[in-house]
Design a protein around this motif. Structure first.
Motif, PDB file in Angstrom:
ATOM      1  N   ASP A  40       0.743  -1.338  -0.224  1.00 59.92           N
ATOM      2  CA  ASP A  40      -0.157  -0.068   0.123  1.00 59.92           C
ATOM      3  C   ASP A  40       0.770   1.228  -0.108  1.00 59.92           C
ATOM      4  O   ASP A  40       0.610   2.219  -0.770  1.00 59.92           O
ATOM      5  CB  ASP A  40      -1.199  -0.065   1.104  1.00 59.92           C
ATOM      6  CG  ASP A  40      -2.101  -0.914   1.259  1.00 59.92           C
ATOM      7  OD1 ASP A  40      -2.333  -1.641   2.184  1.00 59.92           O
ATOM      8  OD2 ASP A  40      -2.158  -1.551  -0.050  1.00 59.92           O
ATOM      9  N   GLU A  41       1.699   1.251   0.763  1.00 65.45           N
ATOM     10  CA  GLU A  41       2.737   2.519   0.916  1.00 65.45           C
ATOM     11  C   GLU A  41       3.518   2.566  -0.575  1.00 65.45           C
ATOM     12  O   GLU A  41       3.632   3.931  -1.008  1.00 65.45           O
ATOM     13  CB  GLU A  41       3.705   2.013   2.011  1.00 65.45           C
ATOM     14  CG  GLU A  41       3.269   2.031   3.397  1.00 65.45           C
ATOM     15  CD  GLU A  41       3.358   3.577   3.891  1.00 65.45           C
ATOM     16  OE1 GLU A  41       3.393   3.887   5.176  1.00 65.45           O
ATOM     17  OE2 GLU A  41       2.834   4.647   3.051  1.00 65.45           O
ATOM     18  N   ILE A  42       3.833   1.534  -1.139  1.00 62.29           N
ATOM     19  CA  ILE A  42       4.672   1.498  -2.272  1.00 62.29           C
ATOM     20  C   ILE A  42       3.789   2.062  -3.382  1.00 62.29           C
ATOM     21  O   ILE A  42       4.084   3.098  -4.065  1.00 62.29           O
ATOM     22  CB  ILE A  42       5.422   0.146  -2.679  1.00 62.29           C
ATOM     23  CG1 ILE A  42       6.496  -0.120  -1.692  1.00 62.29           C
ATOM     24  CG2 ILE A  42       5.996   0.268  -4.241  1.00 62.29           C
ATOM     25  CD1 ILE A  42       6.771  -1.614  -1.808  1.00 62.29           C
ATOM     26  N   ARG A  43       2.597   1.556  -3.355  1.00 61.29           N
ATOM     27  CA  ARG A  43       1.595   1.892  -4.336  1.00 61.29           C
ATOM     28  C   ARG A  43       1.277   3.511  -4.358  1.00 61.29           C
ATOM     29  O   ARG A  43       1.213   4.159  -5.464  1.00 61.29           O
ATOM     30  CB  ARG A  43       0.391   1.085  -4.283  1.00 61.29           C
ATOM     31  CG  ARG A  43      -0.613   1.196  -5.405  1.00 61.29           C
ATOM     32  CD  ARG A  43      -1.858   0.212  -5.207  1.00 61.29           C
ATOM     33  NE  ARG A  43      -1.538  -1.183  -5.173  1.00 61.29           N
ATOM     34  CZ  ARG A  43      -1.377  -1.919  -3.918  1.00 61.29           C
ATOM     35  NH1 ARG A  43      -1.713  -1.522  -2.971  1.00 61.29           N
ATOM     36  NH2 ARG A  43      -1.006  -3.139  -4.384  1.00 61.29           N
ATOM     37  N   ASP A  44       1.117   3.930  -3.013  1.00 64.66           N
ATOM     38  CA  ASP A  44       0.773   5.263  -2.775  1.00 64.66           C
ATOM     39  C   ASP A  44       2.039   6.146  -3.482  1.00 64.66           C
ATOM     40  O   ASP A  44       1.793   7.208  -3.779  1.00 64.66           O
ATOM     41  CB  ASP A  44       0.530   5.561  -1.487  1.00 64.66           C
ATOM     42  CG  ASP A  44       0.069   6.892  -1.068  1.00 64.66           C
ATOM     43  OD1 ASP A  44       0.794   7.452  -0.085  1.00 64.66           O
ATOM     44  OD2 ASP A  44      -0.763   7.598  -1.939  1.00 64.66           O
ATOM     45  N   LEU A  45       3.123   5.906  -2.878  1.00 62.58           N
ATOM     46  CA  LEU A  45       4.222   6.710  -3.241  1.00 62.58           C
ATOM     47  C   LEU A  45       4.646   6.676  -4.829  1.00 62.58           C
ATOM     48  O   LEU A  45       5.145   7.518  -5.102  1.00 62.58           O
ATOM     49  CB  LEU A  45       5.508   6.468  -2.301  1.00 62.58           C
ATOM     50  CG  LEU A  45       5.235   6.611  -0.950  1.00 62.58           C
ATOM     51  CD1 LEU A  45       6.316   6.166   0.211  1.00 62.58           C
ATOM     52  CD2 LEU A  45       5.194   8.264  -0.510  1.00 62.58           C
ATOM     53  N   ALA A  46       4.573   5.599  -5.372  1.00 61.30           N
ATOM     54  CA  ALA A  46       4.845   5.303  -6.684  1.00 61.30           C
ATOM     55  C   ALA A  46       4.050   6.175  -7.492  1.00 61.30           C
ATOM     56  O   ALA A  46       4.576   6.557  -8.697  1.00 61.30           O
ATOM     57  CB  ALA A  46       4.805   3.889  -7.358  1.00 61.30           C
ATOM     58  N   ALA A  47       2.888   6.632  -7.008  1.00 59.55           N
ATOM     59  CA  ALA A  47       1.793   7.295  -7.879  1.00 59.55           C
ATOM     60  C   ALA A  47       2.620   8.764  -7.929  1.00 59.55           C
ATOM     61  O   ALA A  47       2.196   9.828  -8.981  1.00 59.55           O
ATOM     62  CB  ALA A  47       0.623   7.592  -7.194  1.00 59.55           C
ATOM     63  N   THR A  48       3.575   8.950  -7.291  1.00 58.39           N
ATOM     64  CA  THR A  48       4.011  10.254  -7.092  1.00 58.39           C
ATOM     65  C   THR A  48       5.151  10.637  -8.371  1.00 58.39           C
ATOM     66  O   THR A  48       5.578  11.640  -8.840  1.00 58.39           O
ATOM     67  CB  THR A  48       4.788  10.888  -5.964  1.00 58.39           C
ATOM     68  OG1 THR A  48       5.890   9.762  -5.673  1.00 58.39           O
ATOM     69  CG2 THR A  48       3.909  10.816  -4.567  1.00 58.39           C
ATOM     70  N   GLY A  49       5.586   9.333  -8.937  1.00 58.12           N
ATOM     71  CA  GLY A  49       6.454   9.671  -9.729  1.00 58.12           C
ATOM     72  C   GLY A  49       7.804   9.771  -9.307  1.00 58.12           C
ATOM     73  O   GLY A  49       9.059   9.922 -10.238  1.00 58.12           O
ATOM     74  N   MET A  50       8.024   9.429  -8.057  1.00 55.53           N
ATOM     75  CA  MET A  50       9.410   9.988  -7.319  1.00 55.53           C
ATOM     76  C   MET A  50      10.113   8.664  -6.899  1.00 55.53           C
ATOM     77  O   MET A  50      11.192   8.785  -6.463  1.00 55.53           O
ATOM     78  CB  MET A  50       9.223  10.983  -6.162  1.00 55.53           C
ATOM     79  CG  MET A  50       8.997  12.416  -6.824  1.00 55.53           C
ATOM     80  SD  MET A  50       8.953  13.609  -5.449  1.00 55.53           S
ATOM     81  CE  MET A  50       7.669  13.118  -4.400  1.00 55.53           C
ATOM     82  N   VAL A  51       9.485   7.445  -7.148  1.00 53.25           N
ATOM     83  CA  VAL A  51      10.104   6.404  -6.651  1.00 53.25           C
ATOM     84  C   VAL A  51      10.901   5.603  -7.612  1.00 53.25           C
ATOM     85  O   VAL A  51      10.315   5.046  -8.820  1.00 53.25           O
ATOM     86  CB  VAL A  51       9.054   5.291  -5.994  1.00 53.25           C
ATOM     87  CG1 VAL A  51       9.742   4.003  -5.693  1.00 53.25           C
ATOM     88  CG2 VAL A  51       8.295   6.085  -5.160  1.00 53.25           C
ATOM     89  N   ASP A  52      12.286   5.593  -7.606  1.00 55.49           N
ATOM     90  CA  ASP A  52      12.981   5.155  -8.686  1.00 55.49           C
ATOM     91  C   ASP A  52      13.513   3.502  -8.198  1.00 55.49           C
ATOM     92  O   ASP A  52      14.310   3.036  -9.111  1.00 55.49           O
ATOM     93  CB  ASP A  52      14.681   5.822  -8.471  1.00 55.49           C
ATOM     94  CG  ASP A  52      14.379   7.349  -8.771  1.00 55.49           C
ATOM     95  OD1 ASP A  52      13.920   7.591  -9.597  1.00 55.49           O
ATOM     96  OD2 ASP A  52      14.545   8.139  -8.129  1.00 55.49           O
ATOM     97  N   GLY A  53      12.856   3.123  -7.129  1.00 56.68           N
ATOM     98  CA  GLY A  53      13.536   1.683  -6.678  1.00 56.68           C
ATOM     99  C   GLY A  53      12.853   1.277  -5.447  1.00 56.68           C
ATOM    100  O   GLY A  53      12.108   2.425  -4.790  1.00 56.68           O
ATOM    101  N   VAL A  54      12.865   0.152  -4.826  1.00 60.92           N
ATOM    102  CA  VAL A  54      12.639  -0.264  -3.700  1.00 60.92           C
ATOM    103  C   VAL A  54      13.680  -1.223  -2.982  1.00 60.92           C
ATOM    104  O   VAL A  54      14.289  -2.179  -3.871  1.00 60.92           O
ATOM    105  CB  VAL A  54      11.229  -1.122  -3.888  1.00 60.92           C
ATOM    106  CG1 VAL A  54      10.692  -1.639  -2.556  1.00 60.92           C
ATOM    107  CG2 VAL A  54      10.013  -0.152  -4.378  1.00 60.92           C
ATOM    108  N   THR A  55      13.728  -1.036  -1.722  1.00 58.58           N
ATOM    109  CA  THR A  55      14.580  -2.224  -1.081  1.00 58.58           C
ATOM    110  C   THR A  55      13.879  -2.735  -0.042  1.00 58.58           C
ATOM    111  O   THR A  55      12.896  -2.092   0.656  1.00 58.58           O
ATOM    112  CB  THR A  55      15.873  -1.263  -0.263  1.00 58.58           C
ATOM    113  OG1 THR A  55      15.286  -0.199   0.644  1.00 58.58           O
ATOM    114  CG2 THR A  55      16.736  -0.843  -1.165  1.00 58.58           C
TER     115      THR A  55
END
Ligand code: G3P
Length: 220
Positions: A11-26
């Motif tokens: 849920d957190e990743i989905r919400d933040l990815a929508a900003t277009g500022m997420v370049d990856g995940v760890t």
């Protein structure tokens, strides 16, 4: 500086990815346990959401075990980065995987020596844990400065500095000032970046004054 999100919470990743500022995940075993999801299902969903590198950590401690696990994890998606601990077995696994063109994130790094070894082993990323050094009374960001200084001497070192164990916005700011390549940020810290009381007050004042004009930009 690239922003990775440090969580396995979809849920957190989905919400933040929508900003277009997420370049990856760890992710790491503790974050996976906290998310309470099937590891492979969560990884698949994360890789579908974020096209950038998604770090998935092995749990074996011997090189051959790590390589077996890496094979399973790599099958999830092309953007999987294999996370290995900064141990001799982890570095040997890193070298073998890097020689196959696999992205490797060498994690739990706490010294410049370890960061040099990670670069020599062909790591795509090295993850120095700044928060945990702060926790024991050291200055975590000094390690980032030292790694950056050493890496800058050697263009052959292709390893990106991925600042991890970020606990507050000052870690991110200092990482940016030092020229770190990437910061992996817990969702709550990422959201704090935008906050400033003068922005809130200024917007409220603008809207109050606009309200007095009785005008609308888009007519009902
Ligand atoms: O990516 C590493 C990070 O999740 C560790 O953070 O706060 O447990 O030191 P922390």
């Amino acid at each position: 500086m690239k922003f990775f999100v440090d969580t396995a919470d979809l849920d957190e990743i989905r919400d933040l990815a929508a900003t277009g500022m997420v370049d990856g995940v760890t992710t790491n075993p503790s974050l996976v346990a906290k998310a309470g999801r099937d590891f492979f299902e969560a990884l698949q969903e994360i890789c579908d959401l974020v096209p950038g590198p998604v770090s998935a950590e092995v749990t074996a401690t011997d090189t051959d075990g790590m390589l077996r696990e890496a094979e399973k994890l790599r099958a999830v998606a092309d953007n999987i980065a294999i996370k290995v601990p900064t141990t001799w077995d982890g570095l040997k696994a890193c070298r073998r995987l890097a020689d196959e063109g696999v992205m490797v994130n060498v994690t739990l790094c706490f010294s410049v020596n370890q960061a040099i070894l990670a670069a020599k082993a062909g790591a795509a990323f090295v993850s120095p844990f700044v928060g945990r050094l702060d926790d024991i009374g050291q200055i975590g960001m000094d390690l980032i400065a030292d790694i950056k200084q050493v890496y800058d001497h050697y263009p052959a070192f292709k390893t990106e500095i991925l600042v991890a164990s970020v606990r507050h916005v000052t870690h991110l700011l200092d990482a940016a000032r030092l020229g770190a390549d990437i910061c992996t940020i817990p969702p709550n810290v990422l959201r704090q970046l935008i906050r400033h009381p003068l922005t809130d007050a200024g917007l409220a004042a603008f809207l109050a004054d606009w309200e007095k004009t009785g005008q609308k930009i888009v007519k009902d």
